[in-house]
Design a protein around this motif. Sequence first.
Motif, PDB file in Angstrom:
ATOM      1  N   LEU A 119      -4.630  64.477  -4.904  1.00  0.00           N
ATOM      2  CA  LEU A 119      -4.083  63.304  -4.227  1.00  0.00           C
ATOM      3  C   LEU A 119      -2.778  63.624  -3.507  1.00  0.00           C
ATOM      4  O   LEU A 119      -2.485  63.050  -2.457  1.00  0.00           O
ATOM      5  N   LYS A 120      -1.988  64.534  -4.066  1.00  0.00           N
ATOM      6  CA  LYS A 120      -0.757  64.947  -3.391  1.00  0.00           C
ATOM      7  C   LYS A 120      -1.076  65.602  -2.048  1.00  0.00           C
ATOM      8  O   LYS A 120      -0.419  65.333  -1.035  1.00  0.00           O
ATOM      9  N   LYS A 121      -2.081  66.458  -2.043  1.00  0.00           N
ATOM     10  CA  LYS A 121      -2.473  67.121  -0.805  1.00  0.00           C
ATOM     11  C   LYS A 121      -2.981  66.104   0.207  1.00  0.00           C
ATOM     12  O   LYS A 121      -2.614  66.144   1.399  1.00  0.00           O
ATOM     13  N   ARG A 122      -3.803  65.172  -0.255  1.00  0.00           N
ATOM     14  CA  ARG A 122      -4.303  64.125   0.634  1.00  0.00           C
ATOM     15  C   ARG A 122      -3.169  63.279   1.193  1.00  0.00           C
ATOM     16  O   ARG A 122      -3.161  62.916   2.376  1.00  0.00           O
ATOM     17  N   LEU A 123      -2.195  62.971   0.347  1.00  0.00           N
ATOM     18  CA  LEU A 123      -1.084  62.135   0.784  1.00  0.00           C
ATOM     19  C   LEU A 123      -0.240  62.836   1.843  1.00  0.00           C
ATOM     20  O   LEU A 123       0.160  62.211   2.837  1.00  0.00           O
ATOM     21  N   MET A 124       0.026  64.112   1.637  1.00  0.00           N
ATOM     22  CA  MET A 124       0.844  64.842   2.605  1.00  0.00           C
ATOM     23  C   MET A 124       0.148  64.899   3.969  1.00  0.00           C
ATOM     24  O   MET A 124       0.784  64.669   5.010  1.00  0.00           O
ATOM     25  N   LEU A 125      -1.133  65.195   3.978  1.00  0.00           N
ATOM     26  CA  LEU A 125      -1.861  65.250   5.241  1.00  0.00           C
ATOM     27  C   LEU A 125      -1.934  63.868   5.891  1.00  0.00           C
ATOM     28  O   LEU A 125      -1.806  63.736   7.121  1.00  0.00           O
ATOM     29  N   SER A 126      -2.118  62.847   5.068  1.00  0.00           N
ATOM     30  CA  SER A 126      -2.184  61.476   5.591  1.00  0.00           C
ATOM     31  C   SER A 126      -0.857  61.077   6.210  1.00  0.00           C
ATOM     32  O   SER A 126      -0.824  60.431   7.268  1.00  0.00           O
ATOM     33  N   LEU A 127       0.244  61.439   5.559  1.00  0.00           N
ATOM     34  CA  LEU A 127       1.567  61.095   6.092  1.00  0.00           C
ATOM     35  C   LEU A 127       1.832  61.776   7.429  1.00  0.00           C
ATOM     36  O   LEU A 127       2.405  61.168   8.335  1.00  0.00           O
ATOM     37  N   VAL A 128       1.412  63.025   7.538  1.00  0.00           N
ATOM     38  CA  VAL A 128       1.610  63.734   8.808  1.00  0.00           C
ATOM     39  C   VAL A 128       0.874  63.013   9.934  1.00  0.00           C
ATOM     40  O   VAL A 128       1.433  62.725  10.999  1.00  0.00           O
ATOM     41  N   GLY A 129      -0.402  62.710   9.697  1.00  0.00           N
ATOM     42  CA  GLY A 129      -1.177  62.007  10.710  1.00  0.00           C
ATOM     43  C   GLY A 129      -0.631  60.633  11.023  1.00  0.00           C
ATOM     44  O   GLY A 129      -0.563  60.217  12.191  1.00  0.00           O
ATOM     45  N   LEU A 130      -0.212  59.900   9.973  1.00  0.00           N
ATOM     46  CA  LEU A 130       0.300  58.546  10.176  1.00  0.00           C
ATOM     47  C   LEU A 130       1.605  58.539  10.956  1.00  0.00           C
ATOM     48  O   LEU A 130       1.799  57.710  11.866  1.00  0.00           O
ATOM     49  N   LEU A 131       2.523  59.446  10.622  1.00  0.00           N
ATOM     50  CA  LEU A 131       3.823  59.472  11.298  1.00  0.00           C
ATOM     51  C   LEU A 131       3.674  59.808  12.784  1.00  0.00           C
ATOM     52  O   LEU A 131       4.322  59.196  13.645  1.00  0.00           O
ATOM     53  N   VAL A 132       2.822  60.781  13.094  1.00  0.00           N
ATOM     54  CA  VAL A 132       2.585  61.123  14.497  1.00  0.00           C
ATOM     55  C   VAL A 132       1.935  59.950  15.222  1.00  0.00           C
ATOM     56  O   VAL A 132       2.302  59.606  16.362  1.00  0.00           O
ATOM     57  N   LEU A 133       0.990  59.315  14.545  1.00  0.00           N
ATOM     58  CA  LEU A 133       0.298  58.169  15.127  1.00  0.00           C
ATOM     59  C   LEU A 133       1.261  57.020  15.414  1.00  0.00           C
ATOM     60  O   LEU A 133       1.231  56.411  16.495  1.00  0.00           O
ATOM     61  N   MET A 134       2.154  56.729  14.480  1.00  0.00           N
ATOM     62  CA  MET A 134       3.107  55.631  14.669  1.00  0.00           C
ATOM     63  C   MET A 134       4.138  55.974  15.735  1.00  0.00           C
ATOM     64  O   MET A 134       4.599  55.099  16.478  1.00  0.00           O
ATOM     65  N   TYR A 135       4.514  57.241  15.826  1.00  0.00           N
ATOM     66  CA  TYR A 135       5.469  57.645  16.864  1.00  0.00           C
ATOM     67  C   TYR A 135       4.865  57.413  18.254  1.00  0.00           C
ATOM     68  O   TYR A 135       5.521  56.871  19.147  1.00  0.00           O
ATOM     69  N   ILE A 136       3.608  57.815  18.393  1.00  0.00           N
ATOM     70  CA  ILE A 136       2.964  57.653  19.694  1.00  0.00           C
ATOM     71  C   ILE A 136       2.671  56.186  19.992  1.00  0.00           C
ATOM     72  O   ILE A 136       2.897  55.697  21.105  1.00  0.00           O
ATOM     73  N   GLY A 137       2.165  55.471  18.966  1.00  0.00           N
ATOM     74  CA  GLY A 137       1.715  54.115  19.198  1.00  0.00           C
ATOM     75  C   GLY A 137       2.807  53.068  19.205  1.00  0.00           C
ATOM     76  O   GLY A 137       2.733  52.088  19.958  1.00  0.00           O
ATOM     77  N   MET A 138       3.844  53.258  18.368  1.00  0.00           N
ATOM     78  CA  MET A 138       4.869  52.234  18.248  1.00  0.00           C
ATOM     79  C   MET A 138       6.245  52.706  18.706  1.00  0.00           C
ATOM     80  O   MET A 138       7.022  51.924  19.248  1.00  0.00           O
ATOM     81  N   GLY A 139       6.559  53.966  18.485  1.00  0.00           N
ATOM     82  CA  GLY A 139       7.874  54.478  18.853  1.00  0.00           C
ATOM     83  C   GLY A 139       8.137  54.389  20.346  1.00  0.00           C
ATOM     84  O   GLY A 139       9.237  54.034  20.778  1.00  0.00           O
ATOM     85  N   HIS A 140       7.094  54.677  21.149  1.00  0.00           N
ATOM     86  CA  HIS A 140       7.271  54.648  22.607  1.00  0.00           C
ATOM     87  C   HIS A 140       7.394  53.209  23.117  1.00  0.00           C
ATOM     88  O   HIS A 140       8.286  52.889  23.904  1.00  0.00           O
ATOM     89  N   ASP A 141       6.506  52.342  22.664  1.00  0.00           N
ATOM     90  CA  ASP A 141       6.487  50.965  23.176  1.00  0.00           C
ATOM     91  C   ASP A 141       7.650  50.131  22.645  1.00  0.00           C
ATOM     92  O   ASP A 141       8.240  49.331  23.376  1.00  0.00           O
TER      93      ASP A 141
END
Length: 279
Positions: A91-113
């Motif tokens: 679960l730790k491995k899954r969480l780390m990978l999920s956080l990486v994807g989520l943070l990049v996704l939020m930066y692109i989707g919400m950080g710019h707008d």
Amino acid sequence: MKRYQVNGMSCAACSAAVERAVRKVPGVTECAVSLLTNSMTVEGTASAEEICAAVGKAGYEAIPEGRAVTKNVRPAPEEPDPLADRETPKLKKRLMLSLVGLLVLMYIGMGHDMFGFPIPGFLENDKVRGSVQMALALFVMGVNVAFFVKGVKGLLHLAPNMDTLVAMGAFTAWAYSVVLLFTSDSTEWYFESAAMILTLITVGKMLEARAKGKTTDALRSLMKLAPKVATVRRDGEERVIPADQVVVGDIFVVRPGESIPVAGEVTEGISGVNEAALT
């Protein structure tokens, strides 16, 4: 009474589904499932094959204690410690990978707008940016594919659980956003919502697994206190035998400092007993 190891359970609904399935097997008089130790005890005349088949139909896997292969269950690897915490590292491995994807996704989707954060020029095109967000959300969904596998399996067996709700929520948000992306000019996508659902639930799962691991550590310590052998008096002499071979009517000897191997009645002697293990 027969004991089984049960694999695939992740919540109380899972253990309840296994228990319901086994209780329906003809010949079963009592069934108790422990989510904490991933084990099950069954009383009755039903065969191990029938019980394993019932558990398999419910979407889980049962292995009789002391046997690696059944008619419906593939060979299981040797597990020297059934209480070892194997879920938290995964679960730790899954969480780390999920956080990486989520943070990049939020930066692109919400950080710019919302905050005007800079992004590569090619992402200024709405369709391109939406496609990248779709791919990132799909990546997070792939990392957490276990939610979808268990959720769909529970739904097919008419025993939906928390994984079913998580899978439905994340997939609905992702699929709706995909439809908007390719059929309209709207930029109100919910890709980050799909990824957020999976990531937050993974956080909860990891915390739950850690708490379970700490509890099983305590159980492991108690199990180590249980004596492996017993000194019994048979035919006028004392014999040391495995504790599980003590039968009703045996007289066993417990000397000062030793642990009591089985429940019994004191027939002679006076001593003190540490009862900490009972509580």
